[in-house]
Design a protein around this motif. Structure first.
Motif, mmCIF file in Angstrom:
data_model
loop_
_atom_site.group_PDB
_atom_site.id
_atom_site.type_symbol
_atom_site.label_atom_id
_atom_site.label_comp_id
_atom_site.label_asym_id
_atom_site.label_seq_id
_atom_site.Cartn_x
_atom_site.Cartn_y
_atom_site.Cartn_z
ATOM 1 N N PHE A 49 0.846 -1.189 0.000
ATOM 2 C CA PHE A 49 0.000 0.000 0.000
ATOM 3 C C PHE A 49 0.878 1.235 0.000
ATOM 4 O O PHE A 49 2.019 1.209 0.465
ATOM 5 N N LEU A 50 0.342 2.324 -0.537
ATOM 6 C CA LEU A 50 1.007 3.622 -0.542
ATOM 7 C C LEU A 50 -0.030 4.675 -0.209
ATOM 8 O O LEU A 50 -1.058 4.778 -0.875
ATOM 9 N N CYS A 51 0.217 5.452 0.844
ATOM 10 C CA CYS A 51 -0.677 6.554 1.187
ATOM 11 C C CYS A 51 -0.115 7.866 0.669
ATOM 12 O O CYS A 51 1.102 8.034 0.558
ATOM 13 N N ARG A 52 -1.014 8.799 0.345
ATOM 14 C CA ARG A 52 -0.573 10.096 -0.133
ATOM 15 C C ARG A 52 0.329 10.739 0.904
ATOM 16 O O ARG A 52 0.096 10.650 2.108
ATOM 17 N N GLY A 53 1.374 11.402 0.430
ATOM 18 C CA GLY A 53 2.444 11.848 1.309
ATOM 19 C C GLY A 53 2.067 12.867 2.354
ATOM 20 O O GLY A 53 2.809 13.064 3.322
ATOM 21 N N ASP A 54 0.903 13.529 2.196
ATOM 22 C CA ASP A 54 0.538 14.571 3.150
ATOM 23 C C ASP A 54 -0.557 14.154 4.128
ATOM 24 O O ASP A 54 -1.038 14.980 4.895
ATOM 25 N N VAL A 55 -0.964 12.887 4.135
ATOM 26 C CA VAL A 55 -2.034 12.477 5.034
ATOM 27 C C VAL A 55 -1.464 11.950 6.352
ATOM 28 O O VAL A 55 -0.333 11.492 6.417
ATOM 29 N N SER A 56 -2.272 12.004 7.393
ATOM 30 C CA SER A 56 -1.867 11.527 8.714
ATOM 31 C C SER A 56 -1.860 10.003 8.753
ATOM 32 O O SER A 56 -2.425 9.333 7.874
ATOM 33 N N SER A 57 -1.228 9.449 9.783
ATOM 34 C CA SER A 57 -1.185 7.997 9.922
ATOM 35 C C SER A 57 -2.587 7.425 10.120
ATOM 36 O O SER A 57 -2.893 6.331 9.627
ATOM 37 N N SER A 58 -3.457 8.153 10.829
ATOM 38 C CA SER A 58 -4.813 7.662 11.046
ATOM 39 C C SER A 58 -5.610 7.656 9.744
ATOM 40 O O SER A 58 -6.374 6.717 9.475
ATOM 41 N N THR A 59 -5.432 8.693 8.925
ATOM 42 C CA THR A 59 -6.099 8.735 7.622
ATOM 43 C C THR A 59 -5.572 7.632 6.726
ATOM 44 O O THR A 59 -6.342 6.982 5.997
ATOM 45 N N CYS A 60 -4.289 7.397 6.773
ATOM 46 C CA CYS A 60 -3.669 6.321 5.995
ATOM 47 C C CYS A 60 -4.250 4.969 6.398
ATOM 48 O O CYS A 60 -4.644 4.167 5.544
ATOM 49 N N THR A 61 -4.325 4.731 7.704
ATOM 50 C CA THR A 61 -4.859 3.463 8.209
ATOM 51 C C THR A 61 -6.294 3.256 7.741
ATOM 52 O O THR A 61 -6.667 2.171 7.273
ATOM 53 N N LYS A 62 -7.105 4.300 7.866
ATOM 54 C CA LYS A 62 -8.509 4.206 7.482
ATOM 55 C C LYS A 62 -8.648 3.926 5.988
ATOM 56 O O LYS A 62 -9.482 3.103 5.574
ATOM 57 N N CYS A 63 -7.856 4.590 5.177
ATOM 58 C CA CYS A 63 -7.940 4.408 3.733
ATOM 59 C C CYS A 63 -7.550 2.988 3.327
ATOM 60 O O CYS A 63 -8.230 2.348 2.511
ATOM 61 N N VAL A 64 -6.456 2.483 3.898
ATOM 62 C CA VAL A 64 -6.003 1.131 3.548
ATOM 63 C C VAL A 64 -7.033 0.092 3.991
ATOM 64 O O VAL A 64 -7.308 -0.876 3.280
ATOM 65 N N SER A 65 -7.630 0.308 5.151
ATOM 66 C CA SER A 65 -8.669 -0.600 5.626
ATOM 67 C C SER A 65 -9.860 -0.600 4.685
ATOM 68 O O SER A 65 -10.406 -1.658 4.329
ATOM 69 N N THR A 66 -10.282 0.587 4.235
ATOM 70 C CA THR A 66 -11.381 0.701 3.277
ATOM 71 C C THR A 66 -11.020 0.031 1.957
ATOM 72 O O THR A 66 -11.851 -0.657 1.341
ATOM 73 N N ALA A 67 -9.773 0.220 1.532
ATOM 74 C CA ALA A 67 -9.325 -0.360 0.263
ATOM 75 C C ALA A 67 -9.324 -1.885 0.306
ATOM 76 O O ALA A 67 -9.733 -2.542 -0.664
ATOM 77 N N THR A 68 -8.877 -2.467 1.407
ATOM 78 C CA THR A 68 -8.866 -3.933 1.498
ATOM 79 C C THR A 68 -10.284 -4.487 1.415
ATOM 80 O O THR A 68 -10.533 -5.490 0.737
#
Length: 235
Positions: A49-68
């Motif tokens: 997974f790759l999160c956008r470089g300006d998002v927080s760790s919590s936003t990253c976690t939520k996005c990856v969870s939604t993506a899975t």
């Protein structure tokens, strides 16, 4: 979301996909916003997974969870998949994806905003600034391979550009990916590959707040892929 349909998937392979996603969610580095892993022997599944470089760790976690969840729902009969969301990208494959430049599929973003096309925005930004973003992203030492740039569009708006690559590819491959993206925009304001993203935006100067650049405005998504895509960005 890109995934071939009607492939023959064994129960072991499906189990390995689930195990891979559990590993990424439980052990992933959501601070840097990038992790890769693999699961299984014989029918190995590789993913990242790759999160956008300006998002927080919590936003990253939520996005990856939604993506899975989205990938497991839509791509249940696929040996490989790439899912692009506004804040992250998730992919898996039966072939190793690690440290390999991949521009095999893409999603092209069109804008709802008047005058917001890459040709006009690149004119305002200037080639020197665009090259600077590409070079800084490719050589970023923060484990993110991420860079942004901006220029005034007029007295009330500014142009921003975001360039980002998966940190596992080389600086040379990152530059290749971003330059290919730049040449392939065809009037859109962003293009997403499995290995990189290049995205333009037009923001209100007064509302930007001087913080991190947020490439996250209302967009009309146009999908251009060789197989099948559902783009899960923001509308």
């Amino acid at each position: 979301m890109n995934c071939p349909k009607n492939e023959t998937i064994s129960s072991d392979y499906k189990s390995n996909i689930n195990n891979l996603f559990n590993s990424l969610l439980n052990n992933g580095d959501f601070v840097t916003g990038f992790s890769n892993s693999s699961s299984g022997i014989g029918e190995t599944v590789y993913g990242l997974f790759l999160c956008r470089g300006d998002v927080s760790s919590s936003t990253c976690t939520k996005c990856v969870s939604t993506a899975t969840t989205g990938v497991l729902s839509i791509c249940s009969e696929s040996k490989k998949a790439v899912a692009w969301y506004d804040d992250c990208m998730l992919r898996y494959s039966n072939e190793t994806t690690f440290s390999k430049l991949d521009q095999s599929v893409d999603a092209l973003i069109m804008s709802l905003m008047k005058f917001s096309n890459s040709t006009r925005l690149k004119e305002v930004l200037g080639q020197d600034k665009l090259n600077d973003v590409i070079n800084r992203a490719a050589n970023d030492g923060s484990l993110k391979k991420y860079a942004v740039g901006e220029a005034d569009f007029n007295s009330t708006k500014k142009v921003t550009v975001l360039g980002q690559c998966t940190p596992d590819i080389s600086a040379a491959d990152c530059q290749t990916c971003l330059r290919t993206a730049n040449a392939s925009l065809e009037g859109g304001i962003g293009i997403y590959y499995p290995s990189c993203v290049l995205s333009f935006d037009l923001e209100d100067i007064a509302s930007s707040g001087g913080g991190g650049v947020n490439i996250s405005t209302k967009r009309l998504v146009a999908i251009i892929v060789t197989i099948f895509v559902v783009f899960a960005g923001q509308i």
